[in-house]
Design an enzyme around this catalytic site. Sequence first.
Site, PDB file in Angstrom:
ATOM      1  N   ASP A  22    -111.368 -28.744-119.442  1.00 38.91           N
ATOM      2  CA  ASP A  22    -110.970 -29.111-120.798  1.00 38.91           C
ATOM      3  C   ASP A  22    -112.169 -29.381-121.694  1.00 38.91           C
ATOM      4  O   ASP A  22    -112.287 -28.820-122.793  1.00 38.91           O
ATOM      5  CB  ASP A  22    -110.069 -30.353-120.769  1.00 38.91           C
ATOM      6  CG  ASP A  22    -108.730 -30.087-120.111  1.00 38.91           C
ATOM      7  OD1 ASP A  22    -108.621 -29.104-119.357  1.00 38.91           O
ATOM      8  OD2 ASP A  22    -107.796 -30.860-120.337  1.00 38.91           O
ATOM      9  N   ARG A 104    -110.300 -46.740-118.427  1.00 41.16           N
ATOM     10  CA  ARG A 104    -110.312 -46.227-119.800  1.00 41.16           C
ATOM     11  C   ARG A 104    -110.954 -47.164-120.815  1.00 41.16           C
ATOM     12  O   ARG A 104    -111.700 -46.707-121.685  1.00 41.16           O
ATOM     13  CB  ARG A 104    -108.895 -45.847-120.239  1.00 41.16           C
ATOM     14  CG  ARG A 104    -108.272 -44.681-119.468  1.00 41.16           C
ATOM     15  CD  ARG A 104    -109.290 -43.628-119.119  1.00 41.16           C
ATOM     16  NE  ARG A 104    -108.728 -42.439-118.507  1.00 41.16           N
ATOM     17  CZ  ARG A 104    -109.362 -41.725-117.600  1.00 41.16           C
ATOM     18  NH1 ARG A 104    -110.564 -42.110-117.181  1.00 41.16           N
ATOM     19  NH2 ARG A 104    -108.834 -40.634-117.103  1.00 41.16           N
ATOM     20  N   ASP A 133    -103.398 -41.282-121.293  1.00 43.31           N
ATOM     21  CA  ASP A 133    -104.795 -41.524-121.627  1.00 43.31           C
ATOM     22  C   ASP A 133    -105.091 -41.409-123.122  1.00 43.31           C
ATOM     23  O   ASP A 133    -105.955 -42.101-123.648  1.00 43.31           O
ATOM     24  CB  ASP A 133    -105.710 -40.585-120.838  1.00 43.31           C
ATOM     25  CG  ASP A 133    -105.959 -41.079-119.427  1.00 43.31           C
ATOM     26  OD1 ASP A 133    -105.693 -42.269-119.172  1.00 43.31           O
ATOM     27  OD2 ASP A 133    -106.421 -40.290-118.592  1.00 43.31           O
ATOM     28  N   SER A 185    -104.887 -31.655-110.651  1.00 45.00           N
ATOM     29  CA  SER A 185    -105.588 -32.416-111.676  1.00 45.00           C
ATOM     30  C   SER A 185    -105.979 -33.744-111.049  1.00 45.00           C
ATOM     31  O   SER A 185    -105.114 -34.500-110.588  1.00 45.00           O
ATOM     32  CB  SER A 185    -104.681 -32.642-112.891  1.00 45.00           C
ATOM     33  OG  SER A 185    -105.306 -33.503-113.823  1.00 45.00           O
TER      34      SER A 185
END
Length: 407
Positions: A22, A104, A133, A185
């Site tokens: 990505d 995060r 996220d 993933s």
Amino acid sequence: MSSAVKKTGVKKVVLAYSGGLDTSAIIPWLKETYDDCEIVAFCADVGQGEEELIGLHEKAIASGASECHIVDLKEEFVADYIYPTIATGAIYEGTYLLGTSMARPIIAKAQVEVARKVGADAVCHGCTGKGNDQVRFEGCFAALAPDLKVIAPWREWEMRSREDLLAYLAARDIKTSASATKIYSRDANAWHISHEGGELEDPWNEPSKGVWTLTVAPEDAPNEPEYVSLAIKNGRVTHVNDEALSPYAALMKLNDIAGKHGVGRIDITENRLVGMKSRGCYETPGGTVMFAGLRAIEELVLDKTSRTWREQIAGQMSHLVYDGRWFTPLCKSLIAASESLAESVNGDVVIKLYKGQATPVKKRSPNSLYSESFATFGEDDVYDQKHAEGFIRLYSLASRIRALNSK
């Protein structure tokens, strides 16, 4: 894309960069989409593994970034985010130890710090429009740097699949280690690794052995148990097997020990914040041992009402961390409350590791409320059992009055 009219208003953007598929596509996309825009790559080292960082700087520059900042956050991540969270007892939906969620806020904070350092006017992430996220990152950006523009390519570009991204990079002769055959993933850090996609998208499929990476299958684990000792002070692990270790080093050692015994695997279907359910497999070997140790000492030192309050904190904290609300007054308040309770959570615990299980088998604390002389089933001289009669009459008084009134 290059022939379209370019957007303006962004001169320098800091991209949360992993070097994966990505973010490898995002760098050229930003250059093609925003007129005269400089891209600064930022990578947070939260313990995802050195192999993930090898060649990252060179790759970012080759993809079109002007700079690449790799920031070591490992110790801070464990000491200031993981330890405070597990002290609250937070477990999302009764199973998930919040490995991705806890990482995060520290990543977002460091990204903002880099943005300030380089004079950027925007930040960018590679989160999809389906996941949690995007909320976590942007919630942190809102709390820390509301003036910065947020760019979320997955909500803007026309690409919709892994195949689209691979074709996009191939057309621009940008190399990537990703391929159409890499079906999972994954997100890794010092605390855990998550696995999604592939056969896991059908909850009727049992995870194959190819899913798991940190832990051996419990059935393949050693046939003899291993015992690990933890010293705990103020709700934090300070020693593993009598060795004084930093928070990060303690976690790494426990990951290695517990992973060999298949400890810390879960397979769950969770409720995402955005409304959909998702199925994921998580491995948290060292964290599972830490959790078991903390709860064992709490059993000794927290009275009934204190433990009930800690459990209430845990429930609120699990949703707060999962939902990306770390930099909020509520989070600060919950952590302060749990740290107050943790002042007495001191002691030693021995945990038995065997075939996927982490079981506390010995525990002691200088603050223990357990007294053998009171609890014994044998004869004692400290507890008069006749006193229980008056206590029970008062404790059940409301029920007694209610029953008398109903006659």
